[in-house]
Write a protein that holds these residues in place. Structure first.
Motif, PDB file in Angstrom:
ATOM      1  N   LEU A 161       2.399   0.678   4.540  1.00 23.46           N
ATOM      2  CA  LEU A 161       2.038   2.064   4.845  1.00 23.46           C
ATOM      3  C   LEU A 161       2.401   2.969   3.679  1.00 23.46           C
ATOM      4  CD1 LEU A 161       3.615   1.515   8.208  1.00 23.46           C
ATOM      5  CD2 LEU A 161       1.479   2.755   8.207  1.00 23.46           C
ATOM      6  N   ALA A 162       1.555   3.961   3.414  1.00 21.34           N
ATOM      7  CA  ALA A 162       1.834   4.924   2.345  1.00 21.34           C
ATOM      8  C   ALA A 162       1.625   6.341   2.850  1.00 21.34           C
ATOM      9  CB  ALA A 162       0.932   4.669   1.135  1.00 21.34           C
ATOM     10  N   GLY A 163       2.472   7.246   2.349  1.00 21.36           N
ATOM     11  CA  GLY A 163       2.336   8.649   2.722  1.00 21.36           C
ATOM     12  C   GLY A 163       3.225   9.517   1.852  1.00 21.36           C
ATOM     13  N   SER A 164       3.343  10.785   2.224  1.00 19.12           N
ATOM     14  CA  SER A 164       4.131  11.826   1.557  1.00 19.12           C
ATOM     15  C   SER A 164       3.445  12.407   0.328  1.00 19.12           C
ATOM     16  CB  SER A 164       5.539  11.343   1.154  1.00 19.12           C
ATOM     17  OG  SER A 164       6.279  11.011   2.301  1.00 19.12           O
ATOM     18  N   ALA A 165       2.423  11.737  -0.182  1.00 19.86           N
ATOM     19  CA  ALA A 165       1.651  12.220  -1.335  1.00 19.86           C
ATOM     20  C   ALA A 165       0.364  11.405  -1.396  1.00 19.86           C
ATOM     21  CB  ALA A 165       2.445  12.058  -2.625  1.00 19.86           C
ATOM     22  N   PRO A 166      -0.675  11.923  -2.069  1.00 19.07           N
ATOM     23  CA  PRO A 166      -1.932  11.161  -2.160  1.00 19.07           C
ATOM     24  C   PRO A 166      -1.757   9.886  -2.983  1.00 19.07           C
ATOM     25  CG  PRO A 166      -2.239  13.487  -2.763  1.00 19.07           C
ATOM     26  CD  PRO A 166      -0.768  13.248  -2.710  1.00 19.07           C
ATOM     27  N   LEU A 167      -2.350   8.809  -2.503  1.00 21.84           N
ATOM     28  CA  LEU A 167      -2.328   7.518  -3.199  1.00 21.84           C
ATOM     29  C   LEU A 167      -3.569   7.432  -4.084  1.00 21.84           C
ATOM     30  CD1 LEU A 167      -0.734   4.699  -3.123  1.00 21.84           C
ATOM     31  CD2 LEU A 167      -2.575   3.956  -1.606  1.00 21.84           C
ATOM     32  N   LEU A 168      -3.364   7.194  -5.371  1.00 18.24           N
ATOM     33  CA  LEU A 168      -4.506   7.073  -6.276  1.00 18.24           C
ATOM     34  C   LEU A 168      -5.375   5.894  -5.864  1.00 18.24           C
ATOM     35  CD1 LEU A 168      -2.827   7.664  -9.766  1.00 18.24           C
ATOM     36  CD2 LEU A 168      -4.217   9.269  -8.468  1.00 18.24           C
ATOM     37  N   ILE A 169      -6.685   6.054  -5.969  1.00 14.59           N
ATOM     38  CA  ILE A 169      -7.612   4.988  -5.561  1.00 14.59           C
ATOM     39  C   ILE A 169      -7.407   3.744  -6.423  1.00 14.59           C
ATOM     40  CG2 ILE A 169      -9.623   5.575  -7.003  1.00 14.59           C
ATOM     41  CD1 ILE A 169      -9.745   4.891  -3.208  1.00 14.59           C
ATOM     42  N   GLU A 170      -6.955   3.942  -7.683  1.00 21.03           N
ATOM     43  CA  GLU A 170      -6.664   2.785  -8.554  1.00 21.03           C
ATOM     44  C   GLU A 170      -5.511   1.956  -7.987  1.00 21.03           C
ATOM     45  OE1 GLU A 170      -8.427   5.967 -11.237  1.00 21.03           O
ATOM     46  OE2 GLU A 170      -7.009   5.907  -9.560  1.00 21.03           O
TER      47      GLU A 170
ATOM     48  N   LYS B   7      12.552  -9.661  -1.050  1.00 16.11           N
ATOM     49  CA  LYS B   7      12.725  -9.616   0.409  1.00 16.11           C
ATOM     50  C   LYS B   7      11.404  -9.611   1.180  1.00 16.11           C
ATOM     51  CE  LYS B   7      17.136  -9.787   1.073  1.00 16.11           C
ATOM     52  NZ  LYS B   7      17.718 -10.871   1.901  1.00 16.11           N
ATOM     53  N   LEU B   8      10.286  -9.428   0.499  1.00 20.21           N
ATOM     54  CA  LEU B   8       8.994  -9.380   1.191  1.00 20.21           C
ATOM     55  C   LEU B   8       8.732 -10.619   2.064  1.00 20.21           C
ATOM     56  CD1 LEU B   8       6.651  -7.725  -1.484  1.00 20.21           C
ATOM     57  CD2 LEU B   8       7.351  -6.755   0.702  1.00 20.21           C
ATOM     58  N   PRO B   9       9.083 -11.847   1.626  1.00 19.39           N
ATOM     59  CA  PRO B   9       8.831 -13.009   2.495  1.00 19.39           C
ATOM     60  C   PRO B   9       9.581 -12.972   3.824  1.00 19.39           C
ATOM     61  CG  PRO B   9       9.217 -13.715   0.227  1.00 19.39           C
ATOM     62  CD  PRO B   9       9.589 -12.269   0.298  1.00 19.39           C
ATOM     63  N   GLU B  10      10.662 -12.170   3.892  1.00 17.14           N
ATOM     64  CA  GLU B  10      11.460 -12.086   5.137  1.00 17.14           C
ATOM     65  C   GLU B  10      11.028 -10.921   6.021  1.00 17.14           C
ATOM     66  OE1 GLU B  10      15.667 -11.997   4.196  1.00 17.14           O
ATOM     67  OE2 GLU B  10      15.277 -13.093   2.339  1.00 17.14           O
ATOM     68  N   ALA B  11      10.072 -10.115   5.542  1.00 15.26           N
ATOM     69  CA  ALA B  11       9.711  -8.883   6.248  1.00 15.26           C
ATOM     70  C   ALA B  11       8.259  -8.899   6.710  1.00 15.26           C
ATOM     71  CB  ALA B  11       9.954  -7.684   5.331  1.00 15.26           C
ATOM     72  N   THR B  12       7.913  -7.889   7.527  1.00 18.44           N
ATOM     73  CA  THR B  12       6.527  -7.750   7.988  1.00 18.44           C
ATOM     74  C   THR B  12       5.975  -6.345   7.764  1.00 18.44           C
ATOM     75  OG1 THR B  12       7.216  -7.126  10.235  1.00 18.44           O
ATOM     76  CG2 THR B  12       6.879  -9.491   9.807  1.00 18.44           C
ATOM     77  N   VAL B  13       6.856  -5.336   7.629  1.00 14.76           N
ATOM     78  CA  VAL B  13       6.405  -3.945   7.489  1.00 14.76           C
ATOM     79  C   VAL B  13       7.135  -3.291   6.316  1.00 14.76           C
ATOM     80  CG1 VAL B  13       6.171  -1.681   8.613  1.00 14.76           C
ATOM     81  CG2 VAL B  13       5.995  -3.773   9.984  1.00 14.76           C
ATOM     82  N   PHE B  14       6.383  -2.528   5.503  1.00 12.31           N
ATOM     83  CA  PHE B  14       6.979  -1.757   4.406  1.00 12.31           C
ATOM     84  C   PHE B  14       6.346  -0.382   4.399  1.00 12.31           C
ATOM     85  CE2 PHE B  14       6.883  -0.111   0.046  1.00 12.31           C
ATOM     86  CZ  PHE B  14       8.230  -0.186  -0.301  1.00 12.31           C
ATOM     87  N   MET B  15       7.184   0.645   4.251  1.00  9.62           N
ATOM     88  CA  MET B  15       6.697   2.019   4.123  1.00  9.62           C
ATOM     89  C   MET B  15       7.151   2.579   2.787  1.00  9.62           C
ATOM     90  SD  MET B  15       7.398   3.633   7.906  1.00  9.62           S
ATOM     91  CE  MET B  15       7.057   2.674   9.390  1.00  9.62           C
ATOM     92  N   GLY B  16       6.235   3.253   2.079  1.00  7.66           N
ATOM     93  CA  GLY B  16       6.610   3.804   0.791  1.00  7.66           C
ATOM     94  C   GLY B  16       5.764   5.001   0.401  1.00  7.66           C
ATOM     95  N   VAL B  17       6.265   5.752  -0.579  1.00  9.17           N
ATOM     96  CA  VAL B  17       5.460   6.803  -1.194  1.00  9.17           C
ATOM     97  C   VAL B  17       4.685   6.152  -2.337  1.00  9.17           C
ATOM     98  CG1 VAL B  17       7.121   8.580  -0.551  1.00  9.17           C
ATOM     99  CG2 VAL B  17       7.317   7.485  -2.786  1.00  9.17           C
ATOM    100  N   PRO B  18       3.606   6.788  -2.816  1.00 13.12           N
ATOM    101  CA  PRO B  18       2.801   6.171  -3.869  1.00 13.12           C
ATOM    102  C   PRO B  18       3.598   5.707  -5.084  1.00 13.12           C
ATOM    103  CG  PRO B  18       1.602   8.003  -2.934  1.00 13.12           C
ATOM    104  CD  PRO B  18       2.962   8.010  -2.296  1.00 13.12           C
TER     105      PRO B  18
END
Length: 505
Positions: free
Chosen positions: A277-286, A242-253
């Motif tokens: 966008l990412a949140g709710s927990a730290p996103l690993l730099i990797e 579905k990514l080709p049909e969308a513009t915004v995605f929010m997720g946890v790491p």
């Protein structure tokens, strides 16, 4: 007279063409903006018909569905207080929440009606409805007879809109009280800060029982009049399709880690995407770096809490710096202080405190706890530890107490330890968080037996599973002869974390 109802602001943002598609689901259902207008009106009229007291709480523990979202919006529309409950909560937890919040209405899944209704009726709740994720249940049956026209309830800015239960580091959960103004101010700031566009389409893949999915994602799309691609459960293959049909995605790491495991995640499928966008927990730099390489997009990390909604964000235009949560949002005052209350200089690590229109009204029926969490000059003590760099970027370096964030969910050791310590043969226990490649962090339980008692670690975990939500269950349990302690007798959880840190690597 102006109406401060959050729903009124969201409704005013609907597009003029109410026949346009507002929501497309993962099982090929389509809802128009007119459908949302009519269904929220009908459900609001049902709630009004129950003659509920002013400020009545509507507690909801159901699977994610568009109808569950409609129930949330209808509760706001009718001027009542929404109380979302994690679908994984078990009977001991539900009994506490219902007993503490005293909701007038409880809505649960048909499968749980037997035990949930018993708890609710025993606690004095008058109305218990069911709602399934297949568009069935007594709530919809009753609402079907209600009018599709409803005058939005007039509320004051500081009137309660929602109560979110957030576990305490010292045991029982606390109900964070959020007003219409708390949430509306945050939604308006984020619309500008994240540069929402008229043609944006959001992939909504988060649960709707906590801030991230219910407020940040949902309010973001609605206040922009944006279509949502709605997933009942996160499915990485479906998201990629579905990514080709969308513009915004929010997720946890955790979601980003699982998306990166999909071979179909390429530069091409992300060609129309504007923002991850990412949140709710730290996103690993990797993960941050690998996502850039695979998709050509830089994830925007932000920071918030149940008590405050969003507090900080990396910039939409400018450097999105991995390992940081960016800058304080417009209208948010953020400072870092030491334990004595002195404000620290750049790069000095201390306690993060915040102030602003998005900060909650306090903890439900806990005036002393509320007072304790605010400074004399009105700043909320977040309980997080961090620093502000010379260039203003904020970094969260840890969490006060022993909070574990597993897959984006908060796990408070004191709560789980309480359940373990009540088990036959257990002398004491300690729960610590250790790194995990998928969930970011998981709990490891260290349990000590009473003299002469034999304990089975698998049996302890099995008993916990019958009492608590799955995300709280330790991923590993070990029975030892003693816990490490310092000279004051305090359990050295840092020693345990070090001891088990490589368990899942």
């Amino acid at each position: 007279m102006s109406n401060n109802n959050l729903f009124a602001a969201l409704r005013a943002s609907f597009p003029s063409d109410l026949d346009a598609i507002a929501i497309e689901t993962d099982n090929n259902l389509f809802y128009s903006w007119g459908d949302i207008e009519r269904s929220t009106a009908m459900m609001a009229n049902l709630l009004v018909s129950l003659n509920l007291p002013a400020g009545a709480r509507v507690a909801v523990q159901v699977e994610k569905s568009v109808e569950a979202m409609v129930l949330y919006l209808a509760t706001l529309r009718a001027g009542y207080v929404f109380l979302p409950l994690n679908t994984a909560y078990q009977s001991a937890e539900i009994e506490y929440f219902i007993g503490n919040a005293e909701p007038s209405v409880v809505v649960c899944t048909p499968a749980n009606f037997g035990w949930v209704s018993k708890i609710a009726f025993n606690a004095g709740t008058e109305h218990v409805f069911t709602l399934s994720d297949d568009r069935t249940g007594s709530l919809l049956e009753r609402a079907a007879y209600c009018s599709a026209e409803h005058q939005i309830a007039v509320v004051q800015a500081d009137d309660l809109a929602a109560i979110l239960y957030t576990s305490g580091t010292t045991g029982r959960s606390k109900g964070a009280m959020l007003s219409h103004q708390n949430m509306l101010s945050n939604a308006q700031v984020l619309k500008t800060y994240w540069a929402w566009q008229p043609n944006d389409v959001l992939i909504h893949a988060l649960p709707i029982f906590h801030v991230h999915g219910l407020f940040v994602a949902l309010h973001g799309a609605l206040i922009n009049g944006s279509k949502m691609i709605w997933l009942a459960k996160f499915d990485p293959k479906y998201v990629v399709s579905k990514l080709p049909e969308a513009t915004v995605f929010m997720g946890v790491p955790t979601l980003y880690v699982r998306l990166l495991a999909e071979p179909g995640l390429t530069l091409d499928v992300c060609r129309n995407m504007r923002l991850f966008l990412a949140g709710s927990a730290p996103l690993l730099i990797e993960t941050f770096g690998e996502w850039q390489g695979r998709t050509g997009h830089t994830i925007l990390e932000r920071y918030g809490m149940s008590e405050t909604a969003m507090l900080t964000s990396n910039p939409y235009v400018g450097e999105r710096r991995g390992g940081t949560v960016g800058f304080a949002l417009p209208g948010v005052d953020l400072r870092v202080q030491d334990d004595a209350g002195a404000t620290l200089s750049a790069n000095e690590i201390g306690n993060i405190q915040v102030k602003g229109p998005n900060i909650f009204q306090g903890y439900w029926r806990m005036p002393e706890k509320t007072k304790e969490e605010f400074t004399a000059d009105g700043f909320f003590r977040t309980g997080d530890v961090g620093k502000i760099g010379l260039d203003g970027y904020i970094t969260i370096v840890g969490r006060s107490k022993d909070l574990i964030i597993s897959g984006g969910y908060n796990v408070y050791p004191a709560e789980i330890e309480g359940y373990i310590n009540d088990m036959p043969g257990v002398a004491e226990s300690a729960l610590v968080g250790v790194p995990h490649p998928d969930f970011g962090e998981v709990g490891v339980a260290v349990v000590i037996a009473k003299p002469g008692q034999q304990l089975d670690s698998a049996g302890i975990v099995a008993l916990l599973k019958s009492q608590l939500a799955n995300f709280k269950i330790p991923k590993h349990c070990v029975v030892l002869d003693a816990l490490p302690r310092n000279t004051m007798g305090k359990v050295q959880k840092n020693v345990l974390r070090e001891q088990y840190k490589g368990l899942f690597s």
